[in-house]
Design a protein around this motif. Structure first.
Motif, PDB file in Angstrom:
ATOM      1  N   LEU A  51     -18.430  40.058 -32.684  1.00  9.16           N
ATOM      2  CA  LEU A  51     -18.933  40.662 -31.453  1.00  9.16           C
ATOM      3  C   LEU A  51     -18.127  41.909 -31.140  1.00  9.16           C
ATOM      4  CD1 LEU A  51     -19.134  37.397 -29.293  1.00  9.16           C
ATOM      5  CD2 LEU A  51     -20.792  38.263 -30.944  1.00  9.16           C
ATOM      6  N   ASN A  96     -18.128  45.846 -28.598  1.00  5.94           N
ATOM      7  CA  ASN A  96     -18.465  46.583 -27.368  1.00  5.94           C
ATOM      8  C   ASN A  96     -17.971  45.812 -26.162  1.00  5.94           C
ATOM      9  OD1 ASN A  96     -19.452  48.743 -28.717  1.00  5.94           O
ATOM     10  ND2 ASN A  96     -21.584  48.228 -28.471  1.00  5.94           N
ATOM     11  N   THR A 131     -17.824  42.731 -25.331  1.00  3.22           N
ATOM     12  CA  THR A 131     -17.010  41.560 -25.678  1.00  3.22           C
ATOM     13  C   THR A 131     -16.630  41.665 -27.146  1.00  3.22           C
ATOM     14  OG1 THR A 131     -18.242  40.211 -24.099  1.00  3.22           O
ATOM     15  CG2 THR A 131     -16.956  39.032 -25.756  1.00  3.22           C
ATOM     16  N   LEU A 148     -19.076  35.905 -22.412  1.00  5.60           N
ATOM     17  CA  LEU A 148     -19.367  37.325 -22.571  1.00  5.60           C
ATOM     18  C   LEU A 148     -19.043  38.112 -21.305  1.00  5.60           C
ATOM     19  CD1 LEU A 148     -22.842  37.068 -24.350  1.00  5.60           C
ATOM     20  CD2 LEU A 148     -20.580  37.302 -25.396  1.00  5.60           C
ATOM     21  N   THR A 153     -23.189  43.702 -25.739  1.00  6.84           N
ATOM     22  CA  THR A 153     -22.356  43.178 -26.816  1.00  6.84           C
ATOM     23  C   THR A 153     -23.176  43.218 -28.088  1.00  6.84           C
ATOM     24  OG1 THR A 153     -21.133  41.708 -25.323  1.00  6.84           O
ATOM     25  CG2 THR A 153     -21.095  41.154 -27.672  1.00  6.84           C
TER      26      THR A 153
END
Length: 174
Positions: free
Chosen positions: A115, A117, A119, A136, A141
């Protein structure tokens, strides 16, 4: 009536007239209007901006390398308007449409989701175990998913046939 008295009376009458207009002038009528706008934005997380109740599905090719089959998909984005949704790899399994050689031990099926961005985290699961749950953050994400079917066969060529596997990710709005 002399002019002096007339002028004095006229002056007094004029002052009285002007005073009455000023004193008894009607009050201005003022009105106001007030407009209220309100609404509720519900918490929401979605795979690739799909609507409520819609599911994301992607089919990616598998490639053979060193006795393993691997595939990857980086087309998934999760968009959340709040922090606190939960993501988990909940299933890694052979697809019912699998027409090739079956792997008896599904623990040899692995899925890893990286994952980035909003998160940053990594989730890993195999055919017997779901991944941990990742909470999150708000925002987008991106998910890079890699699947591996390990045949424990480092040198041999896999049997010809159709191989199909499923990885299920579950997104829960809390």
């Amino acid at each position: 009536m002399n002019i002096k008295n007339y002028s004095a009376k006229l002056a007094i009458a004029s002052v009285a007239l002007v005073s009455s207009v000023i004193t008894f002038a009607p009050k201005a009528i003022a009105q106001t209007a007030s407009f209220n706008f309100n609404g509720t934005v519900n918490t929401d997380c979605q795979f690739n901006n799909l609507g409520l109740g819609q599911n994301f599905s992607s089919t990616q090719p598998l490639t053979e390398s060193g006795g393993n089959l691997t595939g990857s998909d980086n087309t998934l984005a999760i968009n959340c308007n709040f922090a606190g949704a939960e993501l988990q790899i909940t299933d890694v399994s052979q697809s019912p449409s699998n027409g090739g050689a079956l792997i008896v031990d599904e623990s040899n099926l692995d899925a890893t989701a990286t994952l980035s961005n909003a998160t940053a985290a990594t989730l890993s699961a195999d055919g017997n175990t779901s991944s941990s749950i990742q909470t999150l953050n708000a925002g987008q994400t991106d998910v890079d998913l890699v699947f591996t079917a390990d045949f424990n066969n480092d040198t041999a060529t896999l049997t010809a046939g159709t191989y199909a596997y499923d990885v299920v990710m579950t997104l829960t709005n809390q």
